[in-house]
Design a protein around this motif. Structure first.
Motif, PDB file in Angstrom:
ATOM      1  N   GLY A 109      38.024  47.767  41.278  1.00 26.96           N
ATOM      2  CA  GLY A 109      36.584  47.674  41.071  1.00 26.96           C
ATOM      3  C   GLY A 109      36.010  46.349  41.507  1.00 26.96           C
ATOM      4  N   THR A 110      34.913  45.972  40.887  1.00 22.33           N
ATOM      5  CA  THR A 110      34.205  44.734  41.189  1.00 22.33           C
ATOM      6  C   THR A 110      34.407  43.742  40.051  1.00 22.33           C
ATOM      7  OG1 THR A 110      32.521  45.956  42.434  1.00 22.33           O
ATOM      8  CG2 THR A 110      31.948  43.728  41.717  1.00 22.33           C
ATOM      9  N   TRP A 111      34.712  42.496  40.402  1.00 22.46           N
ATOM     10  CA  TRP A 111      35.004  41.455  39.424  1.00 22.46           C
ATOM     11  C   TRP A 111      34.050  40.286  39.646  1.00 22.46           C
ATOM     12  CZ3 TRP A 111      39.748  41.949  36.460  1.00 22.46           C
ATOM     13  CH2 TRP A 111      40.539  43.046  36.839  1.00 22.46           C
ATOM     14  N   PRO A 169      29.860  30.555  41.900  1.00 20.75           N
ATOM     15  CA  PRO A 169      29.929  31.990  41.570  1.00 20.75           C
ATOM     16  C   PRO A 169      30.839  32.739  42.531  1.00 20.75           C
ATOM     17  CG  PRO A 169      27.830  31.439  42.607  1.00 20.75           C
ATOM     18  CD  PRO A 169      28.511  30.135  42.311  1.00 20.75           C
ATOM     19  N   THR A 170      31.496  33.744  42.001  1.00 20.71           N
ATOM     20  CA  THR A 170      32.384  34.538  42.835  1.00 20.71           C
ATOM     21  C   THR A 170      32.196  36.012  42.529  1.00 20.71           C
ATOM     22  OG1 THR A 170      34.668  34.708  43.631  1.00 20.71           O
ATOM     23  CG2 THR A 170      34.379  34.599  41.270  1.00 20.71           C
ATOM     24  N   GLN A 171      32.383  36.842  43.521  1.00 19.52           N
ATOM     25  CA  GLN A 171      32.439  38.291  43.338  1.00 19.52           C
ATOM     26  C   GLN A 171      33.604  38.808  44.150  1.00 19.52           C
ATOM     27  OE1 GLN A 171      28.895  40.790  43.002  1.00 19.52           O
ATOM     28  NE2 GLN A 171      29.737  42.111  44.601  1.00 19.52           N
ATOM     29  N   VAL A 172      34.493  39.497  43.491  1.00 22.59           N
ATOM     30  CA  VAL A 172      35.754  39.941  44.088  1.00 22.59           C
ATOM     31  C   VAL A 172      35.821  41.460  44.036  1.00 22.59           C
ATOM     32  CG1 VAL A 172      38.266  39.905  43.766  1.00 22.59           C
ATOM     33  CG2 VAL A 172      36.952  37.788  43.533  1.00 22.59           C
ATOM     34  N   GLU A 173      36.345  42.047  45.080  1.00 22.64           N
ATOM     35  CA  GLU A 173      36.531  43.493  45.136  1.00 22.64           C
ATOM     36  C   GLU A 173      38.026  43.806  45.213  1.00 22.64           C
ATOM     37  OE1 GLU A 173      34.012  45.560  44.903  1.00 22.64           O
ATOM     38  OE2 GLU A 173      32.399  44.077  45.120  1.00 22.64           O
ATOM     39  N   THR A 174      38.437  44.845  44.483  1.00 19.51           N
ATOM     40  CA  THR A 174      39.828  45.297  44.536  1.00 19.51           C
ATOM     41  C   THR A 174      39.887  46.791  44.809  1.00 19.51           C
ATOM     42  OG1 THR A 174      39.827  45.596  42.133  1.00 19.51           O
ATOM     43  CG2 THR A 174      40.723  43.521  42.971  1.00 19.51           C
ATOM     44  N   PHE A 175      40.976  47.215  45.443  1.00 13.51           N
ATOM     45  CA  PHE A 175      41.210  48.636  45.695  1.00 13.51           C
ATOM     46  C   PHE A 175      42.708  48.834  45.885  1.00 13.51           C
ATOM     47  CE2 PHE A 175      40.845  46.664  49.814  1.00 13.51           C
ATOM     48  CZ  PHE A 175      41.771  47.327  50.621  1.00 13.51           C
ATOM     49  N   LEU A 176      43.140  50.080  45.834  1.00  9.28           N
ATOM     50  CA  LEU A 176      44.529  50.407  46.109  1.00  9.28           C
ATOM     51  C   LEU A 176      44.642  50.864  47.557  1.00  9.28           C
ATOM     52  CD1 LEU A 176      45.633  52.400  42.923  1.00  9.28           C
ATOM     53  CD2 LEU A 176      45.820  49.948  43.364  1.00  9.28           C
ATOM     54  N   LYS A 179      40.315  43.462  30.772  1.00  6.00           N
ATOM     55  CA  LYS A 179      40.480  43.288  32.221  1.00  6.00           C
ATOM     56  C   LYS A 179      39.934  41.928  32.683  1.00  6.00           C
ATOM     57  CE  LYS A 179      42.205  47.408  32.500  1.00  6.00           C
ATOM     58  NZ  LYS A 179      42.069  47.738  31.078  1.00  6.00           N
ATOM     59  N   VAL A 180      40.632  40.887  32.280  1.00  7.69           N
ATOM     60  CA  VAL A 180      40.297  39.529  32.689  1.00  7.69           C
ATOM     61  C   VAL A 180      41.505  38.939  33.411  1.00  7.69           C
ATOM     62  CG1 VAL A 180      39.577  37.224  31.953  1.00  7.69           C
ATOM     63  CG2 VAL A 180      38.758  39.245  30.711  1.00  7.69           C
ATOM     64  N   THR A 240      40.613  27.433  40.555  1.00  3.65           N
ATOM     65  CA  THR A 240      40.888  28.459  39.544  1.00  3.65           C
ATOM     66  C   THR A 240      39.723  29.431  39.501  1.00  3.65           C
ATOM     67  OG1 THR A 240      42.138  26.882  38.201  1.00  3.65           O
ATOM     68  CG2 THR A 240      41.420  28.906  37.126  1.00  3.65           C
ATOM     69  N   GLU A 241      40.019  30.728  39.558  1.00  2.90           N
ATOM     70  CA  GLU A 241      38.977  31.740  39.447  1.00  2.90           C
ATOM     71  C   GLU A 241      39.320  32.646  38.262  1.00  2.90           C
ATOM     72  OE1 GLU A 241      37.321  33.452  42.854  1.00  2.90           O
ATOM     73  OE2 GLU A 241      37.112  31.477  43.795  1.00  2.90           O
ATOM     74  N   THR A 242      38.440  32.674  37.268  1.00  2.00           N
ATOM     75  CA  THR A 242      38.613  33.510  36.090  1.00  2.00           C
ATOM     76  C   THR A 242      37.597  34.639  36.173  1.00  2.00           C
ATOM     77  OG1 THR A 242      39.330  31.602  34.801  1.00  2.00           O
ATOM     78  CG2 THR A 242      38.686  33.569  33.572  1.00  2.00           C
ATOM     79  N   ILE A 243      38.069  35.845  36.388  1.00  2.00           N
ATOM     80  CA  ILE A 243      37.184  36.954  36.725  1.00  2.00           C
ATOM     81  C   ILE A 243      37.414  38.141  35.794  1.00  2.00           C
ATOM     82  CG2 ILE A 243      36.870  36.312  39.145  1.00  2.00           C
ATOM     83  CD1 ILE A 243      39.139  38.182  39.893  1.00  2.00           C
ATOM     84  N   GLN A 244      36.337  38.898  35.564  1.00  2.00           N
ATOM     85  CA  GLN A 244      36.417  40.070  34.691  1.00  2.00           C
ATOM     86  C   GLN A 244      35.888  41.293  35.429  1.00  2.00           C
ATOM     87  OE1 GLN A 244      34.530  39.696  30.865  1.00  2.00           O
ATOM     88  NE2 GLN A 244      35.496  41.547  30.095  1.00  2.00           N
ATOM     89  N   LEU A 245      36.550  42.420  35.220  1.00  2.00           N
ATOM     90  CA  LEU A 245      36.158  43.672  35.859  1.00  2.00           C
ATOM     91  C   LEU A 245      34.841  44.162  35.262  1.00  2.00           C
ATOM     92  CD1 LEU A 245      37.072  45.957  37.830  1.00  2.00           C
ATOM     93  CD2 LEU A 245      38.129  47.055  35.846  1.00  2.00           C
TER      94      LEU A 245
END
Length: 282
Positions: free
Chosen positions: A139-141, A150-157, A232-233, A260-265
């Motif tokens: 999803g989007t983190w 600020p950061t926005q991260v995307e994940t997928f399989l 989901k952190v 360091t990037e601390t991100i939550q889904l």
């Protein structure tokens, strides 16, 4: 010739002074819904023909856990043994939904002896842990990125069921570093769902420009951990590598903290497994 004899000191394990200590400094206790427990050993230098109680007190200044979040039991050293154990059990329902609490114990004595304590403090971190599968991390983190940009991260399989990620370090690259992202490709995360450990092997990552001029390609590697599997952190410590440019880029090299990037889904709307490769052109 003069001969000398050394006086050998033989310690009396039955009648000598008792030395006692915790065997380790502490532990982390990941707690599933059914609860969890851990044991800490207490080592002593003498033995006894009967069981002995281990005497501990809670360090109120260092402890943030409340009494309903833990239980302490089995505080004894078996007869004729030099090692005893303390069992600490945690309560999932009483623990906070995010973050952790700390139980700090001080070893103060051993029953039946005037013990000399040499290592007297033990701390256990208590936190919730949910059993998860890799697709739950899709999803989007968002969250504070490197140096709090600020950061926005995307994940997928991907088609092999591996977790892929893109977006790490983009905020730092584009704002203080001053290089707009031109192209990027996702990196593969190796995630241990039992321990929470995350490893990112060095992989090609992004291309940029500086004042309109193309720059040498960036690679990315890093380590991290699942801070909270229920909420989901993730916390990831990325390292940028520019083999044909600046070399290895780290926070301290440029006068700041470790990246360091601390991100939550915040969403789970990423493409299904194998739908796209996550690459992009800005």
């Amino acid at each position: 010739m003069v001969s000398c004899e050394e006086d050998l000191l033989v310690y009396d394990v039955d009648n000598g002074q008792t030395l006692a200590e915790f065997s380790t400094d502490g532990a982390s206790l990941a707690t599933a819904e059914e609860g969890a427990s851990t044991t800490v050993e207490v080592a002593v230098s003498t033995r006894s023909s009967k069981d002995r109680s281990i005497e501990v007190v809670i360090d109120e200044e260092e402890t943030t856990a409340t009494p309903d979040q833990y239980e302490i039991s089995d505080l004894y050293i078996p007869a004729n043994s030099f090692v005893g154990t303390i069992t600490i059990t945690s309560n999932f329902e009483a623990l906070p939904e995010s973050g952790s609490t700390v139980l700090s114990l001080n070893l103060v004595g051993i029953e039946g002896s005037d013990a000399s304590i040499t290592h007297d403090t033990y701390e256990v971190e208590l936190f919730r842990w949910c059993t998860t599968t890799l697709d739950e991390y899709v999803g989007t983190w968002t969250g504070p990125g490197a140096w709090n940009y600020p950061t926005q991260v995307e994940t997928f399989l991907n088609e092999d069921g591996e977790l892929m990620m893109t977006g790490l370090m983009f905020g730092w690259i584009e704002i203080p570093w001053g290089e707009p992202i031109v192209t990027s490709q996702p990196v593969k995360l190796d995630v241990n769902l039992e321990t929470g450990e995350i490893t990112i092997a060095e992989q090609p990552y992004a291309t940029t420009t500086y004042e309109g001029e193309p720059q040498a390609a960036y690679y990315l590697r890093g380590t991290g951990t699942i801070l909270n599997s229920c909420e989901k952190v993730l916390q990831i410590k990325p390292v940028l590598v520019q083999p044909d440019g600046a070399g290895v880029l780290t926070g301290p090299r440029y006068g700041g903290p470790v990246f360091t990037e601390t991100i939550q889904l915040i969403a789970s709307d990423a493409p299904d497994s194998g739908d796209g490769d996550g690459s992009s052109e800005e």
